[in-house]
Design a protein around this motif. Structure first.
Motif, PDB file in Angstrom:
ATOM      1  N   LYS A 164       0.818  -1.210   0.000  1.00  0.00           N
ATOM      2  CA  LYS A 164       0.000   0.000   0.000  1.00  0.00           C
ATOM      3  C   LYS A 164       0.852   1.261   0.000  1.00  0.00           C
ATOM      4  O   LYS A 164       0.321   2.367  -0.129  1.00  0.00           O
ATOM      5  N   TYR A 168       0.226   5.382  -6.330  1.00  0.00           N
ATOM      6  CA  TYR A 168      -1.192   5.148  -6.615  1.00  0.00           C
ATOM      7  C   TYR A 168      -1.443   4.683  -8.042  1.00  0.00           C
ATOM      8  O   TYR A 168      -2.444   4.023  -8.341  1.00  0.00           O
ATOM      9  N   GLN A 171      -2.094   0.891  -8.472  1.00  0.00           N
ATOM     10  CA  GLN A 171      -3.449   0.393  -8.241  1.00  0.00           C
ATOM     11  C   GLN A 171      -4.344   0.664  -9.456  1.00  0.00           C
ATOM     12  O   GLN A 171      -5.174  -0.166  -9.823  1.00  0.00           O
ATOM     13  N   THR A 181      -5.366  -8.286  -6.845  1.00  0.00           N
ATOM     14  CA  THR A 181      -4.278  -7.730  -6.034  1.00  0.00           C
ATOM     15  C   THR A 181      -4.043  -8.570  -4.795  1.00  0.00           C
ATOM     16  O   THR A 181      -4.981  -8.996  -4.130  1.00  0.00           O
TER      17      THR A 181
END
Length: 440
Positions: A164, A168, A171, A181
């Protein structure tokens, strides 16, 4: 740096032919009307000029705000005189194949990839790549190439493994590619936890793994350990793409170059499969662009599969890129940044940048201990700390995030020490911090 006579005549001759053929707009020499002049005066150019004077205040995002040297603009002028950028050049297709459109800069693009490929320790006889539109574009090609190769080898779609802390865009691209994922846990510094990766690989033995490793995570500046990731992947069908958008620009010019090396001296095994680097971050190119580099052998394997979904007849070869038409001006301009003189300057910039990061951290920890400033590792030019307030965030364009550190939720900001962030900028930031609040 000069264009060769042959290359100049080729480009310049093409430009003259275009004008002779009637491509010059008929109204090119008309003076602007009074309405045009009035409209120009209404443009906020004065505001933009004032903003440009404050460019060194940009601390929150990894953009090199230094103006390139005069030699770069002289090179731009040579390119312009040769016709590049004066009419529609197009780098469509594979830069390592002959294009049906002669108005391209594939020769510059190939040299850029070979020169930077050498910096990342790719074999000189086994290097392929191109100049992309951005780091995200390079990530897209790496993830698509990995997905295609793994499906071709195993008959099954891979699962995408990343943390995480990854950018970004990963993703977004995972969603675009329709991949499931598997989020991997992180170590305290924000880097990928290889032990958790091993456990999650074991729980997903039936599907290959597309691992997106990050060299310089977006907010904390953590580094995923490529070698420990490879240890975890032993025996599991995999493809490792390296998102090294920021750190991949400067690490090759430091004693930490091995962190982004495709292959280490004396060790034949490759450490990853492809790499993405942003050109407008540390490298200092004054517009978004990206490097995508892999091996020729990987590209050939990918392209054989790509052939099944792409009819090569129109441009006489399978392009190997997702995008069709590609910018020709950027590779020609970015060629300047691959020269020995430019790379020597990058070596100086990288050394100064890491030294200034040391200084920034020291000043934060000594003057403002309550802000809990953290630098994830000695490779990083990123420092994150508790949010110092809206006035500082706005003035220095700081990036902010809500983080949970040791189970304590807190608003944080970060500063990225780029080449333009010298000690004068850092000292001014400290003075502003001191005046912002007595509680710091």
């Amino acid at each position: 740096m000069m264009l060769s006579r042959r290359r100049f005549l080729g480009y310049g001759g093409a430009g003259m032919l275009a004008i002779a053929a009637g491509c010059r707009p008929a109204n090119l020499n008309l003076l602007p009307s009074e309405d045009d002049v009035a409209a120009l005066k209404r443009l906020p150019l004065t505001d933009r000029m004032q903003l440009a004077k404050l460019k060194n205040n940009l601390l929150g995002y990894p953009i090199n705000m230094n103006t390139p040297p005069e030699a770069f603009f002289a090179w731009r002028k040579q390119l312009n005189e040769a016709g590049i950028g004066m009419f529609a050049f197009n780098n469509v297709g594979n830069p390592f194949k002959e294009s049906p459109i002669p108005y391209n800069t594939h020769d510059f693009e190939r040299e850029v990839i070979q020169r930077f490929g050498k910096r990342y320790a790719f074999p000189s006889d086994d290097t392929w790549g191109f100049l992309s539109h951005s780091g995200t574009d390079s990530n897209m090609h790496g993830m698509y190439m990995g997905r295609t190769i793994l499906k071709g080898r195993t008959g099954r779609l891979p699962k995408a493994y990343f943390t995480k802390e990854a950018h970004y865009s990963v993703q977004i691209l995972r969603d675009l590619l329709g991949l499931e994922t598997v989020f991997v846990d992180t170590l305290p510094d924000g880097g990928m936890d290889p032990n958790d990766l091993a456990q999650k690989l074991a729980a997903n033995r039936s599907q290959p793994a597309l691992v997106i490793a990050t060299i310089g995570t977006t907010f904390k500046g953590a580094v995923d350990s490529i070698d420990r990731i490879q240890d975890a992947l032993q025996g599991h069908p995999s493809y490792v793409h390296l998102d090294a958008a920021l750190f991949g620009g400067y690490l090759p010019f430091t004693p930490h170059a091995d962190e982004v090396a495709y292959r280490l001296p004396g060790k034949p095994a490759p450490r990853y499969d492809s790499i993405a680097v942003s050109c407008h971050k540390f490298l200092g190119f004054p517009a978004p662009a990206g490097l995508f580099i892999t091996t020729q052998s990987h590209f050939d394997e990918f392209n054989a599969l790509f052939t099944r979904i792409h009819n090569p007849e129109y441009i006489h070869h399978v392009p190997g890129t997702i995008t069709c038409s590609r910018d020709s001006v950027k590779p020609a301009e970015f060629y300047f940044f691959s020269t020995p003189e430019a790379m020597a300057q990058m070596t100086e910039d990288a050394q100064a940048m890491l030294q200034n990061t040391d200084y920034f951290l020291q000043q934060m920890q000594s003057q403002f201990p309550k802000l809990d400033a953290v630098r994830a590792n000695a490779l990083s030019n990123t420092i994150y700390f508790k949010n110092p307030g809206d006035r500082i965030v706005k003035k220095y364009s700081l990036a902010t995030m809500h983080l949970e550190i040791e189970r304590q939720p807190q608003d944080y900001a970060h500063a990225v020490v780029m080449p333009h962030v010298n000690r004068q900028v850092i000292d001014a930031f400290m003075i502003d911090l001191k005046s912002a609040s007595v509680n710091l």
